[in-house]
Design a protein around this motif. Structure first.
Motif, PDB file in Angstrom:
ATOM      1  N   ASP A   5       4.494  18.783  23.345  1.00 34.78           N
ATOM      2  CA  ASP A   5       5.253  19.814  21.874  1.00 34.78           C
ATOM      3  C   ASP A   5       6.938  20.306  22.415  1.00 34.78           C
ATOM      4  O   ASP A   5       7.739  20.168  20.944  1.00 34.78           O
ATOM      5  N   LYS A   6       6.867  20.789  23.587  1.00 29.27           N
ATOM      6  CA  LYS A   6       8.475  20.961  24.505  1.00 29.27           C
ATOM      7  C   LYS A   6       9.705  19.854  24.385  1.00 29.27           C
ATOM      8  O   LYS A   6      10.409  20.538  24.460  1.00 29.27           O
ATOM      9  N   ILE A   7       8.977  18.851  24.675  1.00 29.24           N
ATOM     10  CA  ILE A   7       9.826  17.808  25.590  1.00 29.24           C
ATOM     11  C   ILE A   7      10.730  17.435  23.864  1.00 29.24           C
ATOM     12  O   ILE A   7       9.725  17.498  22.971  1.00 29.24           O
ATOM     13  N   ILE A   8      11.909  17.393  24.727  1.00 30.70           N
ATOM     14  CA  ILE A   8      13.164  16.678  23.971  1.00 30.70           C
ATOM     15  C   ILE A   8      13.397  15.068  23.623  1.00 30.70           C
ATOM     16  O   ILE A   8      13.644  15.068  24.916  1.00 30.70           O
ATOM     17  N   LYS A   9      13.184  14.286  22.505  1.00 30.09           N
ATOM     18  CA  LYS A   9      13.142  13.460  23.302  1.00 30.09           C
ATOM     19  C   LYS A   9      14.267  12.860  23.815  1.00 30.09           C
ATOM     20  O   LYS A   9      13.822  11.525  24.156  1.00 30.09           O
ATOM     21  N   GLU A  10      16.053  13.357  23.493  1.00 32.12           N
ATOM     22  CA  GLU A  10      16.892  12.630  23.071  1.00 32.12           C
ATOM     23  C   GLU A  10      17.384  12.289  24.793  1.00 32.12           C
ATOM     24  O   GLU A  10      18.295  12.355  25.664  1.00 32.12           O
ATOM     25  N   LYS A  11      16.060  13.892  25.335  1.00 34.83           N
ATOM     26  CA  LYS A  11      16.314  14.033  27.108  1.00 34.83           C
ATOM     27  C   LYS A  11      15.217  14.058  27.319  1.00 34.83           C
ATOM     28  O   LYS A  11      15.362  13.434  28.994  1.00 34.83           O
ATOM     29  N   LEU A 229       8.875  17.583  31.264  1.00 32.14           N
ATOM     30  CA  LEU A 229       9.620  19.004  30.371  1.00 32.14           C
ATOM     31  C   LEU A 229      10.315  19.774  31.786  1.00 32.14           C
ATOM     32  O   LEU A 229      11.232  19.984  31.583  1.00 32.14           O
ATOM     33  N   GLN A 232      12.626  17.481  32.321  1.00 28.78           N
ATOM     34  CA  GLN A 232      14.282  18.136  31.019  1.00 28.78           C
ATOM     35  C   GLN A 232      15.156  19.592  31.376  1.00 28.78           C
ATOM     36  O   GLN A 232      16.446  20.138  30.769  1.00 28.78           O
ATOM     37  N   ASN A 233      14.796  20.104  32.744  1.00 30.72           N
ATOM     38  CA  ASN A 233      15.644  21.418  32.739  1.00 30.72           C
ATOM     39  C   ASN A 233      16.286  21.179  33.730  1.00 30.72           C
ATOM     40  O   ASN A 233      16.029  22.553  34.620  1.00 30.72           O
TER      41      ASN A 233
END
Length: 248
Positions: A5-11, A229, A232-233
């Motif tokens: 739920d915290k994942i940004i699909k664009e990243k 995740l 992405q960070n």
């Protein structure tokens, strides 16, 4: 809340590579034969492929069998080959259902004939699928791949098809088994080992590395989401400074 739920699909990474390690130790801790660990590792493969496909990742490369693995006990190697044939045969309908295309890299000619036949059959069957591309690294090692590429380039030079001055990064990459496959942005290794083990050495020059203590059979979708995740960070600079990235 799930990590998903915290994942940004664009990243998300376009290409994810995984060194699936720890099957044997997972089995040993349970008093089982090493092959039992490999059998349980198949479920982790299913979850990872399914999770990557659901998220929309384009490429997933799994280090399934290295050239060095041929040195393992004969019964384990034969068990792995049988398991590979069974898994390819059983999972072909699932790959078709999920629009997954199968490819393979490595010294495929060294594989048993039955394995090659099943592998080539599934590669052909799934060739028109347009979703996730699943790449199996079989009888693969990066040093073998690089030496093989150099031999092929040298052969072209000897035939007058290529001059030394024409050799570039792009030319070299076109002689690797990963030709046409983008470099992975993220490499995951399970089992607590913090090394690359001769895997995609050229291709991971700028990859982010993620190591987990979990043995491969315990790697679930949620662990995949956790790794993504974490990726992405991170700040990927490619030699630039943070200020340059922020200015852009």
């Amino acid at each position: 809340m799930s990590f998903k739920d915290k994942i940004i699909k664009e990243k998300l990474p376009n290409h994810l590579a995984i060194i699936m390690d720890g099957n044997g130790r997972w089995a040993k801790m349970r008093g089982e034969h090493r092959i039992i660990g490999h059998q349980n590792g198949v479920e982790a493969v299913k979850q990872t492929v399914e999770g990557a496909a659901e998220l929309g990742i384009s490429y997933l490369t799994l280090y399934a069998f290295s050239t060095e693995n041929w040195n393992r006990p004969k019964d384990e190697v034969m068990g792995l080959m049988s398991l590979l044939v069974e898994a390819i045969e059983n999972e072909t309908p699932t790959l078709m259902k999920n629009n997954v295309r199968l490819q393979a890299i490595g010294d495929l000619g060294s594989l048993p004939e039955e394995v090659r036949a099943k592998l080539n059959g599934t590669i052909s069957t799934t060739a028109s699928n347009s979703g996730l591309t699943l790449v199996l690294a079989l009888s693969y090692s990066s040093r073998w791949e690089i030496v093989n590429a150099v031999k092929n380039i040298a052969g072209e030079i000897a035939k007058g098809e290529l001059s030394p001055d024409q050799i570039s990064n792009a030319v070299f990459e076109n002689h690797l088994t990963t030709k046409g496959i983008p470099d992975p942005e993220l490499l995951i290794r399970t089992s607590g080992e913090n090394r690359i083990s001769n895997f995609l050495l050229w291709q991971i020059a700028y990859s982010e590395l993620y190591f987990t203590e979990l043995f491969w059979p315990d790697f679930t979708k949620e662990e995949l989401y956790k790794a993504l995740l974490n990726y992405q960070n991170r700040e990927r600079r490619f030699g630039k400074t943070s200020e340059q990235l922020n200015d852009n």
